[in-house]
Design a protein around this motif. Structure first.
Motif, mmCIF file in Angstrom:
data_model
loop_
_atom_site.group_PDB
_atom_site.id
_atom_site.type_symbol
_atom_site.label_atom_id
_atom_site.label_comp_id
_atom_site.label_asym_id
_atom_site.label_seq_id
_atom_site.Cartn_x
_atom_site.Cartn_y
_atom_site.Cartn_z
ATOM 1 N N ASP A 103 0.823 -1.197 0.000
ATOM 2 C CA ASP A 103 0.000 0.000 0.000
ATOM 3 C C ASP A 103 0.867 1.260 0.000
ATOM 4 O O ASP A 103 1.634 1.508 0.931
ATOM 5 C CB ASP A 103 -0.904 -0.008 1.234
ATOM 6 N N ALA A 104 0.730 2.081 -1.025
ATOM 7 C CA ALA A 104 1.532 3.299 -1.146
ATOM 8 C C ALA A 104 1.295 4.261 0.010
ATOM 9 O O ALA A 104 2.192 5.038 0.367
ATOM 10 C CB ALA A 104 1.212 3.993 -2.475
ATOM 11 N N ALA A 105 0.096 4.215 0.637
ATOM 12 C CA ALA A 105 -0.215 5.144 1.723
ATOM 13 C C ALA A 105 0.726 4.970 2.912
ATOM 14 O O ALA A 105 0.973 5.918 3.668
ATOM 15 C CB ALA A 105 -1.662 4.973 2.166
ATOM 16 N N ASP A 106 1.267 3.773 3.093
ATOM 17 C CA ASP A 106 2.166 3.516 4.213
ATOM 18 C C ASP A 106 3.485 4.274 4.088
ATOM 19 O O ASP A 106 4.222 4.412 5.064
ATOM 20 C CB ASP A 106 2.467 2.018 4.320
ATOM 21 N N TYR A 107 3.805 4.765 2.879
ATOM 22 C CA TYR A 107 5.088 5.412 2.627
ATOM 23 C C TYR A 107 5.010 6.937 2.671
ATOM 24 O O TYR A 107 6.019 7.609 2.574
ATOM 25 C CB TYR A 107 5.628 4.974 1.262
ATOM 26 N N GLY A 108 3.806 7.470 2.801
ATOM 27 C CA GLY A 108 3.633 8.920 2.853
ATOM 28 C C GLY A 108 3.821 9.458 4.264
ATOM 29 O O GLY A 108 4.153 8.730 5.206
ATOM 30 N N ALA A 109 3.600 10.753 4.436
ATOM 31 C CA ALA A 109 3.837 11.403 5.724
ATOM 32 C C ALA A 109 2.991 10.806 6.836
ATOM 33 O O ALA A 109 3.496 10.484 7.923
ATOM 34 C CB ALA A 109 3.567 12.906 5.601
ATOM 35 N N ASP A 110 1.699 10.625 6.589
ATOM 36 C CA ASP A 110 0.815 10.091 7.628
ATOM 37 C C ASP A 110 1.167 8.650 7.970
ATOM 38 O O ASP A 110 1.191 8.270 9.148
ATOM 39 C CB ASP A 110 -0.643 10.181 7.179
ATOM 40 N N GLY A 111 1.447 7.842 6.942
ATOM 41 C CA GLY A 111 1.755 6.433 7.178
ATOM 42 C C GLY A 111 3.045 6.245 7.956
ATOM 43 O O GLY A 111 3.113 5.458 8.911
ATOM 44 N N GLN A 112 4.102 6.951 7.552
ATOM 45 C CA GLN A 112 5.386 6.821 8.248
ATOM 46 C C GLN A 112 5.294 7.332 9.684
ATOM 47 O O GLN A 112 5.842 6.717 10.615
ATOM 48 C CB GLN A 112 6.482 7.575 7.485
ATOM 49 N N ALA A 113 4.617 8.457 9.885
ATOM 50 C CA ALA A 113 4.475 9.000 11.238
ATOM 51 C C ALA A 113 3.697 8.049 12.132
ATOM 52 O O ALA A 113 4.067 7.812 13.292
ATOM 53 C CB ALA A 113 3.796 10.366 11.187
ATOM 54 N N ALA A 114 2.618 7.472 11.600
ATOM 55 C CA ALA A 114 1.810 6.536 12.390
ATOM 56 C C ALA A 114 2.637 5.315 12.799
ATOM 57 O O ALA A 114 2.516 4.818 13.929
ATOM 58 C CB ALA A 114 0.578 6.101 11.596
ATOM 59 N N MET A 135 14.546 12.911 4.500
ATOM 60 C CA MET A 135 13.158 12.495 4.611
ATOM 61 C C MET A 135 12.778 12.217 6.051
ATOM 62 O O MET A 135 11.640 12.462 6.474
ATOM 63 C CB MET A 135 12.907 11.251 3.758
ATOM 64 N N GLY A 136 13.729 11.702 6.835
ATOM 65 C CA GLY A 136 13.462 11.438 8.247
ATOM 66 C C GLY A 136 13.109 12.695 9.018
ATOM 67 O O GLY A 136 12.368 12.646 10.010
ATOM 68 N N GLY A 137 13.621 13.860 8.571
ATOM 69 C CA GLY A 137 13.223 15.116 9.191
ATOM 70 C C GLY A 137 11.763 15.429 8.922
ATOM 71 O O GLY A 137 11.071 16.012 9.765
ATOM 72 N N GLY A 138 11.286 15.035 7.731
ATOM 73 C CA GLY A 138 9.868 15.186 7.441
ATOM 74 C C GLY A 138 9.020 14.291 8.318
ATOM 75 O O GLY A 138 7.959 14.687 8.811
ATOM 76 N N VAL A 139 9.489 13.050 8.542
ATOM 77 C CA VAL A 139 8.772 12.130 9.429
ATOM 78 C C VAL A 139 8.759 12.694 10.847
ATOM 79 O O VAL A 139 7.725 12.667 11.532
ATOM 80 C CB VAL A 139 9.413 10.731 9.410
ATOM 81 N N ALA A 140 9.907 13.210 11.302
ATOM 82 C CA ALA A 140 9.969 13.805 12.637
ATOM 83 C C ALA A 140 8.971 14.957 12.765
ATOM 84 O O ALA A 140 8.300 15.102 13.799
ATOM 85 C CB ALA A 140 11.385 14.301 12.914
ATOM 86 N N THR A 141 8.860 15.769 11.725
ATOM 87 C CA THR A 141 7.915 16.883 11.730
ATOM 88 C C THR A 141 6.481 16.376 11.844
ATOM 89 O O THR A 141 5.687 16.887 12.652
ATOM 90 C CB THR A 141 8.068 17.714 10.443
ATOM 91 N N ALA A 142 6.155 15.347 11.064
ATOM 92 C CA ALA A 142 4.804 14.789 11.088
ATOM 93 C C ALA A 142 4.493 14.143 12.431
ATOM 94 O O ALA A 142 3.371 14.255 12.940
ATOM 95 C CB ALA A 142 4.640 13.772 9.956
ATOM 96 N N GLY A 161 13.183 22.547 3.106
ATOM 97 C CA GLY A 161 12.181 23.264 3.877
ATOM 98 C C GLY A 161 10.974 23.761 3.130
ATOM 99 O O GLY A 161 10.035 24.278 3.735
ATOM 100 N N ASP A 162 10.957 23.595 1.806
ATOM 101 C CA ASP A 162 9.820 24.080 1.034
ATOM 102 C C ASP A 162 9.820 23.372 -0.319
ATOM 103 O O ASP A 162 10.827 22.778 -0.730
ATOM 104 C CB ASP A 162 9.911 25.591 0.832
ATOM 105 N N VAL A 229 7.068 11.667 1.761
ATOM 106 C CA VAL A 229 6.837 12.325 3.046
ATOM 107 C C VAL A 229 6.939 13.846 2.958
ATOM 108 O O VAL A 229 5.996 14.574 3.292
ATOM 109 C CB VAL A 229 7.835 11.798 4.103
ATOM 110 N N ILE A 230 8.084 14.369 2.532
ATOM 111 C CA ILE A 230 8.281 15.816 2.571
ATOM 112 C C ILE A 230 7.437 16.506 1.508
ATOM 113 O O ILE A 230 6.922 17.609 1.728
ATOM 114 C CB ILE A 230 9.770 16.179 2.414
ATOM 115 N N ASP A 231 7.258 15.865 0.360
ATOM 116 C CA ASP A 231 6.372 16.435 -0.656
ATOM 117 C C ASP A 231 4.954 16.552 -0.111
ATOM 118 O O ASP A 231 4.261 17.549 -0.376
ATOM 119 C CB ASP A 231 6.380 15.571 -1.919
ATOM 120 N N ASP A 232 4.503 15.536 0.633
ATOM 121 C CA ASP A 232 3.166 15.578 1.233
ATOM 122 C C ASP A 232 3.034 16.792 2.148
ATOM 123 O O ASP A 232 2.024 17.513 2.114
ATOM 124 C CB ASP A 232 2.897 14.315 2.052
ATOM 125 N N LEU A 233 4.046 17.005 2.991
ATOM 126 C CA LEU A 233 3.988 18.109 3.944
ATOM 127 C C LEU A 233 4.063 19.458 3.246
ATOM 128 O O LEU A 233 3.262 20.365 3.517
ATOM 129 C CB LEU A 233 5.132 17.977 4.956
#
Length: 304
Positions: A103-114, A135-142, A161-162, A229-233
């Protein structure tokens, strides 16, 4: 005549490319110990983790895209000693020894953070400092946004950052093209092909470590193309502004010669958000690998 031959070749190849795309897209992998870690069985994707020393409130290390817990080996044990805290390195979903679901959703910001939040709950962790590379910084942010009561401090390392502040290698883009991409991805295990992409993760004169090849080759095609992850954010609010608005102490580190997430525009973007980065001289995108002494000197006072 040549055009007819070309058309015929394309027509003959298309069915094979389509079948290959389906097979590659269905690839998944169960979790297994990797890089000295052990598998943590969870309700969501199982994760591979490795712990180092200390009994104090944990410091959690989150690696970048196409990386693994092995990227923290130059600093993890030393960080535990220097801070007197337990250090936990986590392989993100689909990376290293962690489960690679379909499932691709597991690899996005919400999935990785969860997945990270569930892992920390299973470990009985109530308060952490998060250190995320790229990318891990994006996960940390989420994670910090989803579970603010869990996170005391955040360190991000070369996390763009953007939107638009990264420079993806050409091969990294091509392997995600429809039909042709999965065929190109078959060449990912060839070191000569990998090297040109992996070198962007380091300063131009820094030799690509062997573990970087192993980490990249652990990814399934879904992991390669759906780790967003970071693109999602950044799509809804820039990471720099998200971090500035956490209401928690935040430290931003950057490699002086980063070409993957270019130094100058990213440093300026974070500074505009009120989080001027500490620049690590002589390093590329991965300071904890390239300049471990300088990395530890920057993070230890913040995390001690």
């Amino acid at each position: 005549m040549r055009m007819r031959v070309l058309i015929a070749v394309v027509v003959l190849l298309l069915p094979g490319l389509a079948v290959n795309a389906v097979l590659v897209g269905r690839a998944e992998r169960a979790a297994e110990p990797f890089g000295g870690g052990e598998v943590l069985a969870l309700d969501g994707p199982d994760l591979n983790i490795r712990s180092y020393g200390g009994e104090g409130p944990p410091i959690v290390l989150l690696h970048g895209y196409a990386s693994s817990i092995q990227w923290w080996e130059p600093v993890a044990d030393r960080l535990a000693v220097a801070t007197g805290r337990r250090v936990i390195a986590i392989d993100l979903v689909g990376h290293g020894g962690s489960e690679a679901p379909r499932d691709a959703a597991d690899y996005g910001a919400d999935g990785q953070a969860a997945a990270v939040i569930e892992a920390l709950g299973a470990l009985g962790v109530e308060h952490v400092a998060l250190v995320g590379h790229s990318m891990g910084g994006g996960v940390a942010t989420a994670v910090a946004e989803s579970a603010p009561e869990l996170v005391d401090k955040v360190v991000v390392v070369d996390t763009y950052g953007d939107a638009g502040l990264k420079s993806m290698p050409a091969l990294g883009e091509a392997v995600c093209w429809p039909l042709l991409g999965p065929a190109l991805d078959r060449f990912r295990a060839i070191d000569a092909v990998d090297k040109s992409s992996l070198q962007t993760g380091f300063a131009p004169d820094y030799p690509v470590p062997e573990f970087a090849y192993r980490s990249l080759q652990r990814l399934t095609h879904t992991g390669v193309c759906d780790s967003t992850v970071i693109d999602d954010l950044n799509a809804t609010r820039p990471v720099a502004e998200r971090l500035a608005g956490l209401g928690r102490p935040v430290l931003v580190l950057w490699g002086e010669h980063d070409v993957l997430t270019p130094t100058e525009p990213n440093v300026r973007r974070y500074a505009d958000a009120g989080l001027a980065p500490t620049v690590i001289a002589g390093s590329g995108h991965s300071p904890m690998v390239e300049k471990p002494d300088e990395f530890l000197a920057a993070v230890t006072p913040f995390l001690r």
